[in-house]
Write an enzyme that holds these catalytic residues in place. Structure first.
Site, PDB file in Angstrom:
ATOM      1  N   TYR A  14      39.749  30.996  60.072  1.00 18.90           N
ATOM      2  CA  TYR A  14      39.380  32.403  59.849  1.00 18.90           C
ATOM      3  C   TYR A  14      40.405  33.336  60.495  1.00 18.90           C
ATOM      4  CZ  TYR A  14      36.582  36.592  59.313  1.00 18.90           C
ATOM      5  OH  TYR A  14      36.153  37.832  58.951  1.00 18.90           O
TER       6      TYR A  14
ATOM      7  N   PHE B 148      52.825  54.015  39.809  1.00 24.73           N
ATOM      8  CA  PHE B 148      52.087  53.043  39.001  1.00 24.73           C
ATOM      9  C   PHE B 148      50.629  53.506  38.886  1.00 24.73           C
ATOM     10  CE2 PHE B 148      49.644  48.983  38.849  1.00 24.73           C
ATOM     11  CZ  PHE B 148      50.097  48.553  37.619  1.00 24.73           C
ATOM     12  N   ASP B 149      49.886  53.009  37.884  1.00 26.95           N
ATOM     13  CA  ASP B 149      48.546  53.582  37.641  1.00 26.95           C
ATOM     14  C   ASP B 149      47.552  53.384  38.790  1.00 26.95           C
ATOM     15  OD1 ASP B 149      48.407  50.924  36.919  1.00 26.95           O
ATOM     16  OD2 ASP B 149      47.432  51.244  34.996  1.00 26.95           O
TER      17      ASP B 149
ATOM     18  N   ASP C  20      56.983  50.871  47.043  1.00 23.17           N
ATOM     19  CA  ASP C  20      56.063  50.074  46.242  1.00 23.17           C
ATOM     20  C   ASP C  20      56.927  48.937  45.708  1.00 23.17           C
ATOM     21  OD1 ASP C  20      54.437  48.900  44.405  1.00 23.17           O
ATOM     22  OD2 ASP C  20      53.746  50.766  43.488  1.00 23.17           O
TER      23      ASP C  20
ATOM     24  N   ALA D 130      56.670  45.827  44.409  1.00 24.61           N
ATOM     25  CA  ALA D 130      56.183  44.728  43.560  1.00 24.61           C
ATOM     26  C   ALA D 130      57.324  43.908  42.958  1.00 24.61           C
ATOM     27  CB  ALA D 130      55.300  45.284  42.447  1.00 24.61           C
TER      28      ALA D 130
ATOM     29  N   LYS E 298      53.707  39.732  41.299  1.00 29.22           N
ATOM     30  CA  LYS E 298      54.941  39.856  40.534  1.00 29.22           C
ATOM     31  C   LYS E 298      56.013  39.026  41.243  1.00 29.22           C
ATOM     32  CE  LYS E 298      52.363  43.468  39.183  1.00 29.22           C
ATOM     33  NZ  LYS E 298      51.850  44.632  39.870  1.00 29.22           N
TER      34      LYS E 298
ATOM     35  N   HIS F   8      42.267  52.964  30.047  1.00 31.87           N
ATOM     36  CA  HIS F   8      42.888  52.004  29.130  1.00 31.87           C
ATOM     37  C   HIS F   8      42.332  50.595  29.263  1.00 31.87           C
ATOM     38  CE1 HIS F   8      45.044  52.169  32.898  1.00 31.87           C
ATOM     39  NE2 HIS F   8      45.524  50.965  32.689  1.00 31.87           N
TER      40      HIS F   8
HETATM   41  C1  LIG Z   1      51.066  45.651  39.955  1.00 34.13           C
HETATM   42  C2  LIG Z   1      51.526  46.832  40.652  1.00 34.13           C
HETATM   43  C3  LIG Z   1      50.738  47.440  41.636  1.00 34.13           C
HETATM   44  C4  LIG Z   1      49.331  46.984  41.961  1.00 34.13           C
HETATM   45  O1  LIG Z   1      49.291  45.664  42.359  1.00 34.13           O
HETATM   46  P1  LIG Z   1      48.058  44.685  42.016  1.00 34.13           P
HETATM   47  O2  LIG Z   1      48.458  43.409  42.667  1.00 34.13           O
HETATM   48  O3  LIG Z   1      47.972  44.596  40.538  1.00 34.13           O
HETATM   49  O4  LIG Z   1      46.838  45.286  42.613  1.00 34.13           O
HETATM   50  C5  LIG Z   1      51.268  48.525  42.282  1.00 34.13           C
HETATM   51  N1  LIG Z   1      52.478  49.016  41.981  1.00 34.13           N
HETATM   52  C6  LIG Z   1      53.263  48.451  41.043  1.00 34.13           C
HETATM   53  C7  LIG Z   1      54.606  49.020  40.755  1.00 34.13           C
HETATM   54  C8  LIG Z   1      52.806  47.355  40.341  1.00 34.13           C
HETATM   55  O5  LIG Z   1      53.585  46.828  39.388  1.00 34.13           O
END
Ligand SMILES: *Cc1c(COP(=O)(O)O)cnc(C)c1O
Length: 457
Positions: free
Chosen positions: A71, A123-124, A214, A216, A257, A449
């Site tokens: 844990y 990003f959304d 960000d 990813a 990603k 969406h």
């Molecule tokens: C996928 C993504 C996120 C969110 O990540 P999740 O793992 O899907 O929650 C944030 N910013 C960017 C640029 C992304 O491609």
């Protein structure tokens, strides 16, 4: 350099099946003309997203067996922490269940009611978490990003003039942080140059505003810097990655990603101990104890291995060249796409392909539906549907771009699959005048969406 085939061989397969055209039509009607709502078993080639859809390596799968499920203080956590520290040169590492978990925890500490968050293009889920925390998301990407035929090599760049004048107009106290999305997903997986990252960081320092990445697709961004930016051709990916992050104060990352895993995320903070401590207390009720943050020990183990594999140059050469291959094949079929081709997806310009469909009738979404019926391929709209309505006027059809995104999962499909995708779109393009727009039959208010339903007009 000539293109090498996949730098891996296949040890395990997962069968896929193309159901008949009649069945595909029926399945799409049942899904309310929203490919998001299709069952994956009814999809032949799934290009919905590159998020969590990648294939893990044998080293990652064997890492699962090594996961320590304690844990608190799991060995797998410390392995992940050291891996991330080496990669980023940042000090504090907090795992989360995925990128949006990182956003939820970190943004609640950084944003005060009414503050703006300045990004190249949010990003959304990032936009949603800024708004949920009382902030205003502002996109300041260069104008070339909105011109799908402009060949700018770094279309994810900030317009630094706009950035600085926004800060001067609104006052630095009204800016929570600057969010640098690498690569810039919403602009088409377009990279941000080192020069631009440096310039953004200089402005941020001048006005004492934190810079958060960000991250990813940090490795794909670093690869583009290596290939396209002067002075980086002989630097290795790890060196470029560390240099990028040196210009920031922290990052959120979706592990789904460039982490090469199916679930996982990270918050990483360079040196702000107070911010780290606030995050470690906030995360407990939201994600879990700070040494697991919603992940199992084996998830953390696989993420650490994935973060080491994603910066290997052979992997990146093939990854990026496979995406380029799809783009080039589409161009051969005279299909308008966003150029230059981005890192993880090819974006078909539906505004140009289907000029007879109004943006408020979602041309790229209509194209996604027709592509599924034509060939069992699932893509996704990035346009007015994703963009949403104007908060004040309620107006629709406001996105500057209407794109169909064909996103390539990592290490999943072969070049044969890519060939089939291009041929199918080629066939569809010849029948383009028969494609009609869509109307809502159900429209949710937030992140619409994902669950909206439609009917063709
Ligand atoms: C996928 C993504 C996120 C969110 O990540 P999740 O793992 O899907 O929650 C944030 N910013 C960017 C640029 C992304 O491609």
């Amino acid at each position: 350099m000539s293109r090498l085939p996949e730098p891996y061989k296949i040890k395990m397969i997962e069968p896929i099946r193309l159901i008949s055209r009649e069945e595909r039509k029926q399945k799409l009607i049942e899904a309310g003309y929203n490919p998001f709502l299709l069952k994956s078993e009814d999809v032949y080639i799934d290009l919905l997203t590159d998020s969590g859809t990648g294939a893990m390596s044998d080293r990652q799968w064997s890492g699962l067996m090594l996961g320590d499920e304690s844990y608190a203080g799991s060995r797998s956590f410390y392995y992940l922490k050291e891996t991330v520290q080496q990669l980023t040169d940042y000090q504090y590492v907090i795992p989360t269940h995925q990128g949006r978990g990182s956003e939820q925890v970190l943004f609640s500490q950084l944003i005060k009611q009414g503050q703006a968050v300045l990004g190249n293009m949010h990003f959304d889920t990032t936009k949603a978490h800024i708004e949920l925390n009382g902030g205003t998301p502002v996109n300041l990407v260069i104008s070339q990003a909105y011109d799908t035929s402009n060949q700018h090599p770094f279309k994810g760049n900030f317009d630094t003039n706009k950035l600085e004048s926004y800060i001067q107009q609104h006052g630095e106290e009204n800016i929570a942080f600057i969010n640098v999305t690498i690569t810039c997903n919403s602009a088409g997986g377009q990279p941000v140059s080192m020069e631009n990252i440096k310039a953004v960081s200089k402005i941020a320092n001048k006005y004492h505003i934190p810079v958060i990445f960000d991250a990813a697709r940090f490795a794909e961004n670093a690869y583009f810097i290596k290939m396209r930016e002067d002075g980086y051709k002989d630097k290795d990916i790890r060196t470029i990655v560390r240099e990028m992050f040196a210009y920031g104060d922290g990052l959120t990352m979706s592990g789904k990603k460039d982490g090469l895993v199916n679930i996982g995320g990270l918050i990483v903070i360079k040196e702000d101990e107070k911010l780290f401590q606030q995050c470690t207390s906030t995360i407990v009720p939201l994600e879990g104890f700070p040494t697991y943050g919603g992940l199992t020990g084996r998830d953390m183990q696989a993420l650490a291995v994935g973060l080491n594999e994603v910066v290997e140059i052979d992997y990146l050469h093939h990854r990026i060249s496979q995406v380029q291959l799809l783009g080039k094949l589409l161009v051969n079929y005279d299909i308008p796409i966003q150029e230059p081709i981005g890192g993880h997806a090819v974006f078909v310009d539906a505004k140009k392909l289907l000029p007879h469909i109004e943006p408020s009738e979602f041309p790229a979404h209509a194209l996604a539906c027709e592509l599924y019926i034509e060939s069992g391929i699932r893509g996704v709209e990035i346009g007015s549907l994703l963009f949403g309505r104007d908060n004040k006027s309620g107006k629709d059809g406001l996105s500057k771009l209407e794109l169909l995104r064909l996103t390539i999962p990592r290490r999943v499909y072969t070049d044969n699959h890519i060939q089939y995708v291009a041929e199918s779109l080629g066939k569809l393009a010849r029948k383009r005048s028969q494609i009609t727009g869509v109307n809502f039959t159900y429209e949710p208010t937030i992140l619409r969406h994902f669950t909206a339903r439609f009917k063709p007009i």
